[in-house]
Enzyme design. Structure first.
Site, short mmCIF file in Angstrom:
data_model
loop_
_atom_site.label_atom_id
_atom_site.label_comp_id
_atom_site.label_asym_id
_atom_site.label_seq_id
_atom_site.Cartn_x
_atom_site.Cartn_y
_atom_site.Cartn_z
N HIS A 291 -22.35 91.13 83.86
CA HIS A 291 -22.60 91.08 82.42
C HIS A 291 -23.23 92.41 81.99
O HIS A 291 -24.15 92.89 82.64
CB HIS A 291 -23.56 89.91 82.16
CG HIS A 291 -23.71 89.56 80.72
ND1 HIS A 291 -22.65 89.14 79.94
CD2 HIS A 291 -24.80 89.55 79.91
CE1 HIS A 291 -23.10 88.88 78.72
NE2 HIS A 291 -24.38 89.12 78.67
N TRP B 12 -25.70 88.26 74.64
CA TRP B 12 -25.65 86.86 74.24
C TRP B 12 -26.82 86.50 73.34
O TRP B 12 -26.86 85.41 72.77
CB TRP B 12 -25.68 85.96 75.48
CG TRP B 12 -24.41 85.98 76.25
CD1 TRP B 12 -23.21 86.49 75.84
CD2 TRP B 12 -24.20 85.49 77.57
NE1 TRP B 12 -22.26 86.34 76.83
CE2 TRP B 12 -22.84 85.72 77.91
CE3 TRP B 12 -25.01 84.86 78.51
CZ2 TRP B 12 -22.29 85.36 79.12
CZ3 TRP B 12 -24.45 84.48 79.73
CH2 TRP B 12 -23.12 84.74 80.03
N ASN C 21 -29.57 91.58 76.25
CA ASN C 21 -28.43 90.76 76.62
C ASN C 21 -27.59 90.50 75.37
O ASN C 21 -28.10 89.96 74.39
CB ASN C 21 -28.93 89.44 77.21
CG ASN C 21 -27.81 88.55 77.70
OD1 ASN C 21 -26.66 88.73 77.34
ND2 ASN C 21 -28.14 87.57 78.52
N GLN D 23 -22.16 88.06 71.00
CA GLN D 23 -20.82 87.98 71.55
C GLN D 23 -20.17 86.64 71.18
O GLN D 23 -20.81 85.60 71.24
CB GLN D 23 -20.89 88.12 73.06
CG GLN D 23 -19.57 88.16 73.78
CD GLN D 23 -19.77 88.30 75.28
OE1 GLN D 23 -20.85 88.69 75.73
NE2 GLN D 23 -18.76 87.97 76.06
N CYS E 7 -18.54 91.53 76.47
CA CYS E 7 -19.95 91.91 76.48
C CYS E 7 -20.10 93.41 76.65
O CYS E 7 -21.06 94.01 76.18
CB CYS E 7 -20.69 91.17 77.59
SG CYS E 7 -20.10 91.54 79.26
#
Length: 670
Positions: A280, A314, A312, A103, A109
């Site tokens: 998230h 990220w 995730n 991201q 997200c």
């Protein structure tokens, strides 16, 4: 699962936010692909190749207006082509993977999580990224490269082909938004750009709903689930049933996402002690039952653990509890099993959890089912009905089609109405309501989606005209300003009406209603309010009354079968029209709960209720009752003795029947 922000509303209260297709189904899906903004990829690329120029998209130009709704918020942005960012650009480097996505400077997200799920399904991403080999950079033919790509998304009932150029927003020589681990891999950045173009600009992706993105990537239906409301953390049986459902969706090629709800702005993206992040969206990348033990013990030991793997967006900040990458629990699993599961000890954002811990921490789950309608599939085949409609205002109540939700009882039934039948004793019904996405119009101040939802009413078995009185609500969706709302419901045999609505009355917009059943449901819109006048009305007459007959139940019926019971059903008849209920098995006191509606030309002709016992060869008569059904009858509930028929009709038979009647001279009252 979404980035929680002002896109979500609180009303009624609206909630915050494989069956792999065979080639036959694929052809059906892509038989009509609509070019977005009329841009034809092949023609545009051919033109650029002939002119030896790189494509520059006039519809989505390399300017700030393609990035922001209201002014630049991130500083100087330079648009660069992949060849300006690296020497050897590729669409894919070593294939496609959930690890390819990271991201950037957008709160998207939700979109990146959906892409991560997509990357794990080859049959799906090849639909979103068509002809990917042909779109890849070709070192052998550099002159063929034209700086143009195209991607496909499912929008409002059809697949849309979106063309883009390869100019990407950068700052300080780095991609501003979604990017890959490999600096020369660009599929994720290009897909993101195409999606931003479809939605209006990159800012449109700042805060959204994973469920919508999953539908856009698949054409499936997304089912959001509130894990707190379902009490899956507390109830083991419910949790086991949920895991089986999640496993089935994953096994049949569906996409899954999850999140931990943030209740305050301060909670957004707050990291818990266990390593998970609130507010998230995580992509679920695997679901399986893991055999515990090593060697022969693992082979013979029956204990299996329900496990779920997620990522995730990220690319870091993993779960650090039980079954995290380097935890002691993995010693309970054989090396071969770990290799088969792809367990790695890296801070790559991907991790495993026990499903019990998953239900303990996560609050929201989205299951995106791939709805299989191909008869050539070995998996469950659904029957699909697709209805397009609109909410529109009109001062005449009979013409108004924007009545608001059932809270607004005076106007609720002024909404569009769609009737369908369940012809099995019980059927699992999936219903999805979608509205046109208004984020692309935000530049004009019209960018907020409206809160939508729907109710399901059980109606008379012979209902063919619009409802004018609220009947029996058997199911209601959430109300939310998402693009789509979904409900899965087990319904018994009978006729039902779906009423799609906006939460507030007098709001306008287009919608798409999709209904999936196990057998054909004969779904259609109810458009007429009452019987029409025809050229035959003068000689044949026109209805003077409308009567709704509700047979509640029967008690004390005579046992006619050899096993000491009966399989009764009821026939309601009036002026030659007959309505028959389903049979009730092995009972002498059936709860019929069946309705019929009659538009009556002869008010003095009685209404007859007859009960029969269903048999293999010939059904047998069990008794009947008659009712006048005129306006002078003010008794709401009639409890009548069953009588014989013919010349013996004065003879009482065993049993009572309970019936309610509602009669009106105004044909649009029922």
């Amino acid at each position: 699962m979404s980035c929680r922000n002002a896109h979500e509303c609180e009303q009624r209260r609206p909630l915050p936010l494989k069956a792999y297709w065979t080639s036959f189904a694929d052809c059906r899906m892509f038989s009509t692909v609509k070019p977005f903004e009329g841009q034809q990829f092949s023609a545009l690329r051919k033109q650029c190749q002939q002119n030896r120029t790189l494509f520059e998209d006039p519809v989505f130009p390399a300017v700030d207006q393609s990035l922001f709704y209201h002014g630049n918020r991130i500083g100087r942005v330079t648009w660069k082509r992949p060849k300006d960012l690296c020497e050897d650009p590729h669409l894919f480097v070593n294939g496609i993977s959930a690890h390819d996505l990271h991201q950037g400077q957008l709160g998207n997200c939700w979109f990146v999580a959906a892409c991560s799920s997509l990357a794990s399904r080859e049959a799906l991403w090849q639909k979103v990224i068509p002809d990917w080999k042909d779109q890849e950079w070709d070192k052998q033919k550099p002159e063929s490269y034209a700086g143009i790509f195209h991607f496909r998304f499912w929008r409002f009932g059809e697949w849309v082909d979106v063309v883009i150029d390869d100019r990407l927003p950068t700052a300080n020589g780095q991609l501003v938004y979604c990017h890959s681990n490999d600096s020369n891999e660009f599929w994720s950045a290009l897909v993101e750009k195409a999606y931003a173009k479809l939605c209006g600009c990159y800012d449109a992706l700042d805060g959204g709903n994973t469920a919508d993105a999953l539908v856009d990537f698949t054409g499936g239906v997304s089912e959001p689930m509130d894990l707190l409301e379902g009490k899956f953390n507390q109830e083991e049986e419910a949790r086991n049933q949920l895991f089986e459902r999640v496993l089935k969706v994953h096994t049949r090629g569906g996409l899954i996402s999850c999140s931990i709800r943030a209740t305050t702005q301060a909670d957004m993206e707050a990291r818990l002690d266990c390593g998970l992040v609130k507010g998230h969206a995580y992509a679920v990348t695997d679901v399986r039952k893991v055999r515990l033990g090593t060697g022969l013990l693992a082979f013979f030991k029956s204990e299996k653990l329900s496990m779920i793997r997620m990522r995730n967006p990220w690319g870091q900040r993993e779960w650090n509890g039980a079954w995290s990458d380097s935890s002691e629990e993995w010693k309970r699993v054989s090396k071969s099993e770990r290799e088969r599961m792809g367990v790695t000890v890296e801070d790559d954002g991907e991790f495993w959890m026990d499903f019990e811990d998953f239900c303990k921490y996560f609050t929201d789950l989205i299951l995106c089912r791939l709805i299989n309608t191909s008869y050539l599939s070995i998996h469950k085949t659904w029957e699909e009905e697709v209805m397009r409609g609109s909410w529109s205002r009109h001062d005449d109540p009979l013409k108004n089609r924007s009545g608001g939700c059932i809270n607004h009882k005076a106007t609720f039934l002024q909404n569009p109405q769609y009737v369908f039948d369940v012809t099995k004793p019980e059927d699992e019904v999936l219903i999805c309501l979608q509205q046109q996405d208004k984020r692309a119009q935000s530049k004009d101040g019209k960018g907020e989606n409206i809160a939508i939802g729907f109710d399901i009413q059980k109606v008379e078995l012979n209902r063919i005209y619009r409802m004018h009185s609220i009947q029996k609500t058997v199911g209601s969706s959430i109300y939310i300003n998402s693009r789509s709302v979904f409900l899965r419901k087990d319904l018994k045999e009978g006729r039902y009406v779906v009423v799609p609505t906006t939460f507030d009355p007098r709001l306008q917009g287009d919608f798409l209603l999709r209904i999936f059943t196990d057998v054909p449901s004969s779904c259609k819109e109810l458009t007429l309010d009452e019987p029409t006048h025809t050229c035959w009305t003068g000689c044949c007459g026109y209805p003077k009354l409308v009567t709704q007959v509700h047979v509640h139940r029967a008690d004390g019926l005579k046992a006619q079968d050899s096993d000491g019971s009966s399989d009764p059903y009821v026939i309601i008849s009036c002026e030659g029209e007959k309505v028959r209920s389903p049979a009730h098995k092995n009972t002498q006191s059936p709860d019929f709960d069946v309705k019929a509606v009659f538009y009556r030309k002869k008010p003095k002709e009685p209404i007859r209720i007859q009960i029969y016992n269903q048999n293999l060869i010939k059904d047998s008569f069990m008794g009947q009752a008659t009712l006048p059904g005129d306006l002078s009858d003010l008794q709401q509930l009639h409890t009548l003795h069953l009588r014989d028929k013919g010349n013996r009709q004065n003879n009482d038979l065993s049993g009572l029947v309970s019936v309610s009647l509602t009669t009106s001279e105004v044909l649009t009252n029922i």
